[in-house]
Each structure stands twice: as structure tokens, then as C-alpha cells.
Design an enzyme around this catalytic site. Structure first.
Site, PDB file in Angstrom:
ATOM      1  CD  GLU A 367      37.626  29.017  41.891  1.00  0.00           C
ATOM      2  OE1 GLU A 367      38.281  28.027  42.248  1.00  0.00           O
ATOM      3  OE2 GLU A 367      37.258  29.196  40.718  1.00  0.00           O
ATOM      4  CG  HIS A 398      61.471  48.406  35.946  1.00  0.00           C
ATOM      5  ND1 HIS A 398      62.257  49.531  36.063  1.00  0.00           N
ATOM      6  CD2 HIS A 398      62.155  47.395  36.537  1.00  0.00           C
ATOM      7  CE1 HIS A 398      63.388  49.204  36.676  1.00  0.00           C
ATOM      8  NE2 HIS A 398      63.353  47.926  36.977  1.00  0.00           N
ATOM      9  CE  LYS A 522      32.595  26.505  35.675  1.00  0.00           C
ATOM     10  NZ  LYS A 522      32.854  25.361  36.531  1.00  0.00           N
TER      11      LYS A 522
HETATM   12  O1  F6P Z   1      35.119  27.202  37.258  1.00  0.00           O
HETATM   13  C1  F6P Z   1      35.931  27.174  38.370  1.00  0.00           C
HETATM   14  C2  F6P Z   1      36.520  25.819  38.586  1.00  0.00           C
HETATM   15  O2  F6P Z   1      35.527  24.934  39.007  1.00  0.00           O
HETATM   16  C3  F6P Z   1      37.664  25.847  39.575  1.00  0.00           C
HETATM   17  O3  F6P Z   1      37.251  25.799  40.892  1.00  0.00           O
HETATM   18  C4  F6P Z   1      38.449  24.659  39.155  1.00  0.00           C
HETATM   19  O4  F6P Z   1      39.757  24.663  39.660  1.00  0.00           O
HETATM   20  C5  F6P Z   1      38.397  24.808  37.654  1.00  0.00           C
HETATM   21  O5  F6P Z   1      37.093  25.309  37.388  1.00  0.00           O
HETATM   22  C6  F6P Z   1      38.614  23.533  36.885  1.00  0.00           C
HETATM   23  O6  F6P Z   1      37.689  22.562  37.246  1.00  0.00           O
HETATM   24  P1  F6P Z   1      37.901  21.047  36.872  1.00  0.00           P
HETATM   25  O7  F6P Z   1      39.141  20.586  37.539  1.00  0.00           O
HETATM   26  O8  F6P Z   1      36.671  20.336  37.364  1.00  0.00           O
HETATM   27  O9  F6P Z   1      38.029  20.973  35.376  1.00  0.00           O
END
Ligand code: F6P
Length: 560
Positions: A367, A398, A522
Site C-alpha cells: 500500500e 510444505h 470504494k
Molecule cells: O482503504 C485503505 C485504507 O484507507 C487503509 O489505508 C487503512 O489502513 C484502512 O483503509 C482502514 O482505514 P480507516 O482506519 O480509516 O478505517
């Protein structure tokens, strides 16, 4: 005029020429007549020993890589990171996870404000909460002491605490009221459904961990948990004064950078732990997101974890590049990815306590550095983060080691193990057995890296082998030995990888602190959900997605 990209600079070009010579050199040749190679390529810091002698490089390679680091201004970048400059340029903010592990007597003034007092104020609030739990004084709405805590979070709000609580489970403090900590991350509710089926609502508390407090995965789990608690706790006890407010107050803690959103959701102010926008999600286990860790190991051990990471930060800041563990680990990776064309990287811990370490690093590395645009907006003309995955080494032997030994992919491996384990087991017979098992594990770890390096040459000459039994070797690896696995060495290990990622990002000229690549997914998921729920028109969908949605609708109709 734009400045030349890193691959157009002299140090890179010199490395590319050098790599043409090195590509035909087998690792076994590098060890021939080199009795001090291990010592020459091994460095120590903060309870960690890093052996880089099984990398496919020689002194000259490392010298040239160090030139590259200087040309990419790695020393200046390290200083800027630790000083709190706005190194996260696309979001115009610092990346100050290192501030979270500064000792109380330190000071770090960033843009006119000393951050250390507020960092320690949060640690103090965590300590007060942990103390209440461990004294059996954190009571649920019906008056019973909380004994199960479920962390609801995903990504950085899950993987760090999950990995560390598992790694340090032996460090539970004695003589305290035991709290069992669980983790639910997936939006499909699988983990949560299991907990709801077996935990007692009267003695269960949920920690909502989300930097943004907008992550649908976490919020959907949180809504299910809230309704479960309200239905179970208010149903029978309404007359006895159990109201929704009491349930919300006693059964939820919120950890976020957004107090407004925690308020909106109904987290009592006294039970909110706040952190700062300048802490990236995947770098956040060192502060309030680490609450589940502190609940398992206690605040003293949590502070030892911070101290270990801080020791690595000091090493990163002060050690010359040629002795600097994060820099050297980063340069080994750059050499493999950009000059030897090795674009797969496997993380192989030989200690069951590090079961989730590879999953944690998958987020940290991919990431952070899964990027293809430079700071000034140009497409990179070179590879960046390799595909990184891993598993406990003994189990992976394994499973996928076959590919490492005889497949067509070149893979870099990191072997990780503590030197000593189990010497504190009380019963002598069990201690002997377990110490023997640890030595067996180390023997496997060392044997695997040796065969990956030497191939058939690792075995005394026993005559020609059929081709399907041959090992060509020449797969590079690093070996990291922890003196022992303790809170401090684990802290140092994690910080080592955080800084390694930063050094690589600096050389690749990319931003390791943003994650724009996950945003579109998203957004589109929201739109797709509306269609799936019949709240929007399917006509605009591509043919494949439409077909899949219609298959679900047909199945749902059939089920009714
Ligand atoms: O979608 C990725 C992300 O933004 C990550 O970088 C982050 O760790 C995770 O989602 C959770 O985000 P949040 O802590 O804002 O719920």
C-alpha cells in the site's frame, strides 16, 4: 526544465552496467574463496542482526548502491521525515509515526507545536483505560466486568494490533483481570458472526478503530454489534435502568482521527481516543490504535515496544548509510527489483508467534510503495514495489517452496527468526523438548536459505542427478535474527521495515504515505451496492458485471 528521473542519473546508469556483469554470477561463486563474507555483509542494531551476505552482490555493488542512495538524497529525506516536514506531499502533511514512540523527555516541535506532550497525554489516557480493564473495573451496562474486547477495524486499524498481540501473547501481565482480545475486520461479517454467537453481551466491549471513521467494512460490523448489544442488553433489563446511552457508553470505545464522526456515531466522549491526521493508517499501531495490544500485554510492555521502535529510529537517523539496517535492506530490494529483475519477495518468519507478520508487511509495503507516479507527477520508467507475500516458513516449506526452488520465478526471500526461545520454560523436560524444536526450526531456516543460494552444490557430490531433481539455486535472501522475540525487538523489527519502505520510496521518487489507488474501488462499490439493492439502474453496467448481478438476483428469487 524538469530534473532527470532517478534512472537517468549517473549512479543508476553505473549500477545498470555493473548488473550486466553480475547477472551471470552465481551466488555460490560469490562465496568461493570469501571466508569473511558473512561478517562483511552483516550489521547489528537494536537487538537485530541482519545478514545480507546471501544477496547476489559484492562490495562494489553495495558501494554503487550507496552512491545511488546519496544521489537520491536519502540522508536529507531521513532528516526531513524525522523532523516532521511535509513528506506526504499529495496530502500536504508530515508522516510522524516516529513521534508516537519518542520518550516523554524528548521534544519535537513541528510547525510551532511540540508534539510530545500530546502524544504522551494519549498514552496516559490509554493507560488509565487499560488499568480499569485489568482491575476488573470496566463494567458493562448490567454491572459485570468486561472480559472480551472485539476490535472492529480493517487494514492499518486491524493488521498491526492483530500481528503484535499474536506475537507478544506470552507477555500478558500476571495477576490482572484477563481480557481476551478478538479481531473482526471483514465486511462480510464472518468473524463478527462467530463472536456474536459465543460471546456474552454483558461482558463484551467493542473498540471501533478507524482513522477516518468512514470505512464501510468497519461501520457495517459496528452497526451489527451495536444492534446485538442493544437488543440483548435492553430487552430484559429496561425496567432496571439499562438504557441505550449506558450500553453505548460502557460497551464502545472509539479510536479515530475524527472526534466529530465518533460523536455522531454515539461514542461517549470520555471513551474516545483521538489520533492525528499525520499518522498514516498502516503506521498507526504505536498510538491509540494499539489499544488492543496494551490490553493484552499491559502498558509497560507496550512502552517497551515503543522504546524498541525508537531505538531503531535513532539508529536510522544516526548510523552511516553503509551501516544503516533500513537503508541496507532497502538497497538489497532495489538491487533485486531494478537491476536483477527479481520482482517477487517472500517474507518467511520461522517462529509461529510471527504468523501475521507477512500479512502486516503486505499492507505496509504494497500500500505504501505500490505506486507508479513520481512526486512531480511523472509516470515512472522503472519497477517499484515487488509483489510481496509470505507465510510461516515451516508451513510454507510444505506449500510454496517448490516454486522457490524449482519454479521459473526469481524470488527474493526474507528469513526471520529469534536466536533463542523457550529457555524460560519451567519444566526441564518440556524445556529441553521445546528448545530442541526451536533448534530444529532454525536448522530448517538456515538449510532453506542455503539451498536457495547454492542449489545442488549444497549437497556433497553424490553423482549426477536427473534433471527434475536438480536445484539451480541463486535465489537471493536476507536473514534477520532477533536476539529474542520481545516487545522491544518486535518494535525495532517493525520500525526497520517502515524505514526500509521509506528509503525505497525516496529512491523511486514516489509517495509512500498516500493510497489513492484504493479510493476508486470504494466509490464504485457504493454504486454497485445501490444497483444490487435495486436502488439504481443496472443499464449502465458492463456486460460481465450485469451478468453477475443478475445471477445473484435470480438466486435470491429462487431462495424465497
Ligand atoms: O482503504 C485503505 C485504507 O484507507 C487503509 O489505508 C487503512 O489502513 C484502512 O483503509 C482502514 O482505514 P480507516 O482506519 O480509516 O478505517
Amino acid at each position: 526544465m524538469t530534473h532527470p528521473t532517478i534512472d537517468q542519473r549517473e549512479a543508476w546508469q553505473a549500477l545498470a552496467a555493473h548488473a550486466r556483469e553480475m547477472r551471470t554470477t552465481h551466488l555460490s561463486e560469490l562465496f568461493t574463496g570469501a571466508p569473511t563474507r558473512h561478517a562483511a555483509f552483516t550489521r547489528r542494531a537494536a537487538g537485530l542482526t541482519l545478514d545480507l551476505s546471501k544477496q547476489r552482490w559484492r562490495d562494489e555493488t553495495l558501494d554503487r548502491l550507496l552512491d545511488l542512495a546519496r544521489e537520491a538524497e536519502v540522508p536529507e529525506a531521513i532528516r526531513a521525515l524525522l523532523a516532521g516536514e511535509r513528506v506526504n506531499r499529495s496530502e500536504d502533511r508530515p508522516a510522524l509515526h516516529t513521534a508516537l514512540r519518542l520518550p516523554p523527555e524528548a521534544s519535537l516541535v513541528v510547525e510551532g507545536e511540540d508534539l510530545v506532550p500530546s502524544v504522551h497525554a494519549t498514552l496516559e489516557r490509554m493507560a488509565t483505560m487499560v488499568e480499569r480493564f485489568h482491575a476488573g473495573q470496566w463494567r458493562g451496562a448490567t454491572g459485570r466486568a468486561i472480559r472480551d474486547v472485539v476490535n472492529l477495524g480493517v487494514g492499518g486499524s486491524d493488521l498491526g494490533p492483530l500481528m503484535v498481540t499474536h506475537a507478544l501473547a506470552d507477555y500478558r501481565p500476571e495477576g490482572v483481570h484477563t481480557i481476551d482480545v478478538h479481531f473482526a475486520s471483514t465486511m462480510d461479517g464472518s468473524q463478527l458472526a462467530d463472536y456474536l454467537a459465543r460471546l456474552n453481551p454483558e461482558t463484551t466491549l467493542f473498540v471501533l478503530s478507524s482513522k477516518s471513521f468512514t470505512t464501510i467494512d468497519t461501520l457495517s460490523n459496528a452497526r451489527t454489534a451495536r444492534d446485538w448489544l442493544l437488543a440483548r442488553l435492553m430487552g430484559e433489563n429496561r425496567e432496571e435502568g439499562v438504557d441505550a446511552e449506558l450500553v453505548m457508553r460502557q460497551h464502545f470505545i472509539g479510536v479515530s482521527a475524527s472526534p466529530e464522526k465518533m460523536n455522531e456515531w454515539g461514542i461517549a466522549e470520555a471513551h474516545q481516543l483521538e489520533f492525528w491526521e499525520w499518522v498514516g493508517g498502516r503506521y498507526s499501531l504505536w498510538g491509540a490504535i494499539g489499544l488492543p495490544i496494551a490490553l493484552v500485554v499491559g502498558m509497560d510492555h507496550f512502552r517497551e515496544l515503543l522504546a524498541g521502535a525508537h531505538a531503531m529510529d535513532r539508529h536510522f537517523s544516526a548510523a552511516p548509510l553503509s551501516d544503516n539496517l533500513p537503508v541496507l535492506l532497502a538497497l538489497a530490494g532495489i538491487w533485486n527489483v531494478n537491476f536483477l529483475d527479481i520482482r517477487a519477495h517472500s517474507i518467511l518468519p520461522y517462529d509461529g508467534r510471527l504468523e501475521f507478520f507477512a500479512a502486516y508487511l503486505e499492507q505496509l509495503e504494497m500500500e505504501s510503495n505500490g505506486k507508479s507516479v513520481t512526486h512531480d507527477g511523472r509516470e515512472v520508467g522503472y519497477s517499484t514495489c515487488p509483489v510481496l507475500w509470505g507465510q510461516l516458513g515451516p508451513n510454507a516449506q510444505h506449500a510454496f517452496y517448490q516454486l522457490l526452488h524449482q519454479g521459473t520465478q526469481a524470488v527474493e526471500c526474507d528469513f526471520i527468526a529469534p536466536k533463542v526461545r523457550y529457555d524460560d520454560v519451567e519444566d526441564p523436560a518440556t524445556r529441553d523438548h521445546l528448545m530442541g524444536q526451536h533448534r530444529l526450526t532454525l536448522a530448517n531456516c538456515f538449510a532453506q536459505s542455503r539451498v536457495l543460494m547454492l542449489g545442488d552444490e549444497a549437497i556433497e557430490d553424490d553423482g549426477p542427478r536427473p534433471v527434475h531433481k536438480r536445484y539451480r539455486g541463486n535465489q537471493p535472501s536476507s536473514t534477520l535474527l532477533l536476539d529474542r522475540l520481545t516487545p522491544a525487538t518486535l518494535g525495532a523489527l517493525i520500525a526497520l521495515y517502515e524505514h526500509k519502505v521509506f528509503v525505497q520510496a525516496t529512491i523511486w521518487d514516489i509517495n509512500p504515505f498516500d493510497q489513492w489507488g484504493v479510493e476508486l474501488g470504494k466509490e464504485i462499490a457504493g454504486e454497485t451496492q445501490r444497483i444490487l439493492e435495486h436502488q439504481a439502474d443496472i443499464a449502465g453496467m458492463d456486460d460481465s458485471t450485469r451478468g453477475l448481478i443478475e445471477a445473484v438476483w435470480a438466486a435470491e428469487r429462487g431462495a424465497r
